[in-house]
Scaffold this active site. Structure first.
Site: not given
Lengths: 672, 672
Positions: A416, A158, A149
Site C-alpha cells: 500500500e 505506489s 489482484y
C-alpha cells in the site's frame, strides 16, 4: 520427521532447567494471566481459537515440523497443499468466517489463495455489478475459479497514476483491448498470479476515443480452466525468490492485445489495512521467555543461587539493557493492540453515522489510520529485529522462530505504498485542520464540541492557547500523570505542525523539500493517538460503552495496576526515544529529560516480575510461534538439538578435500 | 541457465531508459570518478582486483546466476565446490595472499573452508608450539586437513567463562579427556564443523588434580580422514537452517570421554575483527543507482521533461526524503572506510612500538576498536536495511541484491559477543581514563604531550577546563567548521562520561543498572573518532606521513571539495540523529539544533549532483553486487524480467483447484 543423528537420551541441559526458570518467573507475577487473556480477547474469541487450534494441530497436512528445511519449490507445494485443505475444512466443518480467519492466522504461512480471499473476492463483492457478481462471485467463493489482484507494474509501485497497461475501448465489438506497451508495463508482484490463479483483477488505463481516462479495474480470465496454460496473448510467470513470502507465487503478466467484454470493467477502488499488535506480541513472547531461560555471566554484585546453594549464571532477563530492550516491546504490543480495538470501534461508529449522512469522522479516521499504519508497522519491524538480536546467536537460527516471521512481516512496511508516502496523507489532514483551527480562533469561534471528540483539534487548540507554554513538572514521578503525558505529546505534535505550516505558507518551501519534517509530524501525531488510546482503555470516559472485556479489566485491581505500569512505560519510553523533538520545542527542559530517564528505569523495575506473565497473557500457542526459543515449557535446548538432528544436510556425508572432485562420500546416511 | 518463459524481444522499458538516467547523473558529477577510486584504493590494489575479477568471471564454477534459486543443500554443495576450486586456483595461479582475499571478497559467499582459513590456521600459527605447527600447520595450509573453531556452546555464547565442555588431565597416560557433561555443553555454531571439517580447535575447561582452571584451547581430530565419519565418542551434525549463512555448515558436537594427547593443548587466545565500510558502500551503490533509474510521480512543482518535451515522472533520487536516507549512507561509507584505514595504520604503529617495549597505544586501540566494531556494524546493518526499503517493493526481491547480502552481513552485530557487550569494554577504558585525567588535573600535572596523540585525553581535558561551556555558533554555516564539529562531539562524550562516573563513584549505582548509559557512552566516543578521522583524512597534520593515495586526494581540488561536503554531512547528520544527547547536555541550544537541520538540507543539495559518481567511485563490480537494481549500466527492468524467467517454479504447471488432490498438471515445462 526423519532424524539423522542420535542424541544420547541421558543428556539434559545443565541446571536450572528451562521449565524451572519459567516457573519461577510465573510465580512472581502480581496478576492472573488467564484473567488478562480474557480481558484482551473475550470468552467467545478464546473458545473459537481453541476449537480451531485443535483441528489444525491434529491434521498432518498442517504439521509445521518440516517447514524450516524446505527450498522454494517445496515450500510452495506445501503451501498449496495446505490452502487446498483449509478450503475443504471450511466447507466440511462449517467454520464461521471468524474461525476461518483464526485458522489462517495460526497457519501463519502466506499461501497461493491468500489474495483470492483478501482482495479478489472482496473487490467483486464491493465493486462488482449484479451481472459481474452472478458471473464471478459464486464460483470465486466456491473456489471454482482462483483470482488475483494485478495492480503494481515492473516500473511502477505506489503511483497508480503512473501505470502503463492500457485498456482501449473498441466500440465496434463493445470490448476492451488489454495491452502492455513496454517491458516496464509488466504486472509485477501480484500474489497468486505466478502459478495458481486463473482469473485476475487488472488495473489498466482506460482509453476511450483516444482519451486517457486514467487507471480502472477490470476482471480478466488469464489461464485455461482445463490445461491451466496462460490464454493466448498472455505471458505469465512467477517473479522469483524474495526475502520472505516464498510460499506465495507472486507473479508477472504481459498482455499482447487481449480482448475482454466491456462488462468486465469495475467502477470503484478498494483498500485494505493490517495490524501490528500481534506481531509485536509474538516477538516479545519469544524473546522474553528465552531471556528467562538463557543465562549468561555471574552478576558479581548480585549473584543467583540454586536451591542447593550453587551459584549459577544470571538470567539475561535480569540485565537492565535486556529489560530496556524487551519491556518497551511488551509495552508497544499492548499499546498497538488497544489502539487497534479502538480504531476498529471508531470505524464501526463511522459506518453507522455515515449511513445517516454524517461523515464527520472520515477525515480524522483516514488520516490517523494512514499514519498509524506507517508508524506501527515500522515499530513492529524494528522491534521484531531487536527482539531477534536480543536472543544472541540463536536468534539467527531459523529455529528461533524469528527469521521466517520477520521476512514475512517485513513487506507490511512497503505495501500500500512505502511508509513515507502514507505519512504525507496524514500530514495533509493535519495541516488543513491546523489552518481551520487558526481561522476559527481568529473569528472567535469555539471548538468545544468538536475538540471533545476530535483529539487533533483538542491538542491544537491547547497549543494555540499559549504557544510558549512549558512543562511544569518537578520530579520523575510527575511523569506518571496521564494528563502530563498527553500535554507533552500534544504540544510536540502541534509545535511541529505549526512550524511546518509557517514554512509552507510564509516561506514558500516546496512540499518535496519538507518530506523529512512531514514524516516526523505524522509520527508525532500517531504517537499521541497511541498514548491517548492506551490511557482511554484504562480510564474510559463516562460516555464510552464498556464491553465485556473492559469490564473484566476494570473489576480487577491487579490487572489495572500492571497495565498502568505498561501504559506509563509506553508513554515515557516513546518520549525518550524521540527526545530531541521534545527538547527542541523547549516544552521539556534538559533537566526534565534527566527525570524522565530516571522514571523509565523505575517503570522497568516495576514491570520486571510480570514480564513473562505479560507475554503469556497474549496466549500465542506454540503451534503459531514454532520457535525453539519461545516455547511455553522452556525446553529451549532440547528442541534446538532435536530440530538440528533433522536437518537434511545431516543425511549426506561430504568429501571435503579440495584434492578430490567428488562432492560426496555418501549421499544419504542411514536414518535413525 | 534455463529460462522457462519467452519474453518478446521488441519490448523495452518505457523511456527514459535506465542507461540514459545514469548517464545524465554521471555527467553532472563535479569530480573524476576514476581519480577518487584511485585515491581510495591505490594503483596496486586496483590492478590486483582487476586481475582476480577476470579469472572469477570467466570460470563457470564461479558463475552466480543460479544462486538466488538454490535451496539449502544445493547452496551448500555449490559453496563447497567453489571453495575446492579457489584453493586450486590459489596454488596453480600462484596468487598472493592479498589476491586470495580479494577473490573471497568478490565471491561473496561464506563457504565450508572459511573458518579453516580465518580461525583454524591463524590460531595454530599464532599459538601453536613448534611441535603442533609441525604436526598441523603444513597439512592445514595445504588443505590436507580441514579445521574449524569450536568455542560457543548450545547454552553459552559470549561468556567463555561459562563453557561446560571439560578437558580433564589424566597423568597416568599424559592425556586429556574431552567430555560434554550436559546437553547444553554441545559445541554449537562452529562454521565448517557440520559437514566439512576433520579437525577442530575446541575450547574446554581444563581440569587438573580436580581443580577447574577455566577454558583453554585444544586441537582435536574429529572425523576419520578416509571415511569422513565422526571418530568414536564424537557426535557431530549441522545445526540446521539460519537467517543467512546457509552456504556454511555451522555445526554442533558432543564428546563422550574422548582422549587426546597432552601436546594438543594450546596456550593462548586469539581475536579477529572485521570492517563495515564496504557493506555500507555496497548498499549505497545499489540504492543510489536504482533511485536514479526509478521514477515515481510527476513532481508538479518541478516537472521533468525528456528531450522530446514529454513530461516524465521524477527520479526518486530527486525526492528529499530519499536523498536524506541515501546520502547519509554514502557519508557513513566514506567515514567508516577512512577510519578503517587510519585504525589499521595505528595498529601497525602499535605493533612497531610494542616491539621496543612501548605499549602506550594498546589501551586506546583496544577500547576504540571494540566500540567501533559495535557502532559500525550496527550502522551498516541499519543502513543496508534502510537502503533496501528505499528501493520500494523491488527491494524485497532477492534480485535486488539486498536480501542474501543483508542476511549474511547480519551476524556481524552478534559474533565476538553481542554488540552491547563490546560497548562495556570501551566504557571501562573511558571511565578509567577520565579518573586519571581528573587526578592529574588535581595534581596540576599537564597532559599536553599525551593529549596531542590521544584524542580521548584531549576531549576530556577540554571538557574539564570548563564543564559549563556552550556552543557559540550563530548561523547554520558555522557548523561547517571542523573544530566546531569536534568540540560538539567531544563535549557530548565527556559530559556523558562525567555523569556516569559521578553516578558510579558517588551514588553507588551498580554496573548492571548503567548498561543503557554505557552503550550511549561508547557510541558517543566512537562517533567522535569517526568524525575526527574523516577530518584528519582531509586535513592531515604535518606529522602524518602522506602516502600515495592521500597525495592523489590532496592534489585534486575537486576531490577535496566533494569529500569535504561528504565529511560535513556525516558529522552533522550524525549529530541530528542523536540530537537529544547534544541538547540534554545543554552544549547545543534548541535554536542551534534548528540551524543544524538547515545546514544538513544545504549539504544534501550540495551532494545531489555527485550522488551516483560517489558510489561509482567505490568501484564495486556487478559481479560482486549481483543485483538487478544496482547494475552499473542501469538495465534494471530488463534484468528483473530475465532473472524471473529463470525461476524454477516457472518450469512446473500446478493444479490449483482445491477440488483436486493433485498438485501438478505438468512437473517440468518445455524449456526455451
Amino acid at each position: 520427521m526423519t532424524s539423522y543423528i542420535k542424541i544420547p537420551s541421558h543428556l539434559t541441559p545443565s541446571d536450572p532447567q528451562g521449565s524451572e526458570s519459567l516457573a519461577i518467573e510465573r510465580s512472581k507475577a502480581t496478576f492472573d494471566v488467564k484473567e488478562l487473556t480474557l480481558a484482551l480477547y473475550g470468552a467467545d474469541e478464546l473458545s473459537r481459537r481453541n476449537k480451531v487450534l485443535k483441528v489444525l494441530e491434529s491434521d498432518p497436512t498442517f504439521d509445521k515440523s518440516n517447514i524450516y528445511y524446505m527450498g522454494r519449490t517445496e515450500l510452495y507445494e506445501y503451501a498449496l497443499k495446505r490452502d487446498k485443505k483449509i478450503v475443504k475444512l471450511f466447507v466440511t466443518n462449517k467454520w464461521s468466517p471468524e474461525e476461518y480467519q483464526i485458522a489462517l492466522r495460526f497457519l501463519d504461512l502466506p499461501g497461493p489463495y491468500q489474495v483470492h480471499r483478501s482482495m479478489f473476492i472482496p473487490t467483486i463483492m464491493g465493486q462488482g455489478t449484479e451481472e459481474q457478481k452472478r458471473k464471478f462471485l459464486k464460483p470465486a467463493i466456491r473456489h471454482e475459479i482462483i483470482g488475483c489482484y494485478a495492480q503494481t507494474e515492473l516500473g511502477h509501485g505506489s503511483n497508480v497514476q503512473g501505470l502503463e497497461t492500457t485498456a482501449t475501448y473498441i466500440p465496434e465489438t463493445d470490448e476492451f483491448v488489454l495491452h502492455s506497451p513496454h517491458l516496464t508495463s509488466a504486472k509485477w508482484w501480484a500474489g497468486g498470479l505466478g502459478r495458481a490463479a486463473n482469473h485476475a483483477i487488472v488495473m489498466a488505463r482506460l482509453i476511450t476515443n483516444g482519451k486517457d481516462k486514467g487507471p480502472h479495474p477490470f476482471i480478466v480470465q488469464i489461464r485455461d480452466l482445463t490445461t491451466h496454460e496462460p490464454l493466448p496473448g498472455i505471458i505469465i510467470g512467477d517473479i522469483g525468490p524474495k526475502f520472505g513470502y516464498n510460499s506465495i507465487d507472486n507473479g508477472f503478466m504481459l498482455f499482447d492485445h487481449v480482448r475482454i467484454p466491456r462488462s468486465n470493467m469495475f467502477s470503484k477502488f478498494s483498500q485494505v489495512t493490517k495490524g501490528a499488535g500481534f506481531a509485536l506480541a509474538r516477538a516479545a513472547t519469544i524473546a522474553v521467555r528465552y531471556s528467562a531461560v538463557r543465562r549468561q555471566f555471574v552478576d558479581k554484585e548480585n549473584p543467583k543461587t540454586l536451591s542447593n546453594g550453587r551459584i549459577v549464571e544470571t538470567p539475561v532477563l535480569d540485565y537492565t539493557m535486556q529489560q530496556y530492550r524487551l519491556f518497551s516491546v511488551i509495552a508497544q504490543a499492548y499499546a498497538v493492540y488497544f489502539t487497534g480495538e479502538i480504531t476498529f470501534n471508531l470505524y464501526k461508529k463511522y459506518v453507522e453515522q455515515s449511513s445517516s449522512g454524517d461523515f464527520s469522522l472520515l477525515a480524522h479516521l483516514h488520516a490517523s489510520t494512514s499514519g498509524l499504519k506507517s508508524l506501527t508497522t515500522a515499530m513492529a519491524v524494528d522491534s521484531i529485529e531487536d527482539c531477534r538480536r536480543s536472543c544472541g546467536g540463536h536468534g539467527y537460527s531459523d529455529f528461533s522462530g524469528f527469521t521466517m516471521f520477520y521476512q514475512n512481516y517485513l513487506p507490511n512496511t512497503t505495501w500500500e505504498g512505502d511508509n513515507y508516502l502514507l505519512t504525507q496523507q496524514t500530514a495533509r489532514y493535519l495541516f488543513k485542520t491546523y489552518r481551520e483551527v487558526i481561522h476559527s480562533k481568529q473569528q472567535n469561534k469555539i471548538f468545544t464540541l468538536q475538540s471533545n471528540t476530535n483529539p487533533t483539534i483538542y491538542y491544537m487548540s491547547q497549543y494555540l492557547s499559549n504557544p510558549n507554554q512549558k512543562c511544569t513538572i518537578t520530579s520523575p514521578s510527575d511523569f506518571m500523570n496521564p494528563e502530563v503525558q498527553l500535554a507533552i505529546y500534544g504540544y510536540r505534535a502541534a509545535h511541529l505542525i505549526a512550524q511546518a505550516v509557517d514554512q509552507i505558507d510564509n516561506h514558500q518551501r516546496s512540499w518535496n523539500s519538507m518530506l523529512v519534517e512531514i514524516s516526523r509530524i505524522s509520527r508525532a501525531h500517531c504517537q499521541y493517538i497511541l498514548v491517548q488510546n492506551f490511557i482511554l482503555t484504562l480510564h474510559p470516559q463516562s460516555s464510552d460503552s464498556i464491553n465485556e472485556k473492559r469490564r473484566i479489566l476494570h473489576n480487577s485491581p491487579s490487572l489495572k495496576k500492571v497495565l498502568t505500569s505498561v501504559c506509563n512505560l509506553f508513554a515515557l519510553h516513546t518520549i525518550e526515544k524521540d527526545l530531541s523533538e521534545f527538547l527542541e520545542s523547549e516544552y521539556l527542559s534538559p533537566k526534565q529529560a534527566g527525570m524522565l530517564r530516571v522514571q523509565v528505569s523505575e517503570l522497568i523495575n516495576e514491570i520486571r516480575p510480570n514480564a513473562v506473565a505479560l507475554v503469556d497473557a497474549f496466549d500465542l500457542p506454540d503451534y503459531l510461534l514454532h520457535s525453539a526459543l519461545g516455547r511455553y515449557d522452556g525446553k529451549v535446548y532440547e528442541t534446538m538439538i532435536d530440530w538440528a538432528s533433522k536437518e537434511p544436510l545431516n543425511g549426506i556425508t561430504f568429501d571435503s578435500s579440495p584434492y578430490s572432485e567428488d562432492l560426496f562420500k555418501k549421499k544419504v546416511k542411514s536414518k535413525i
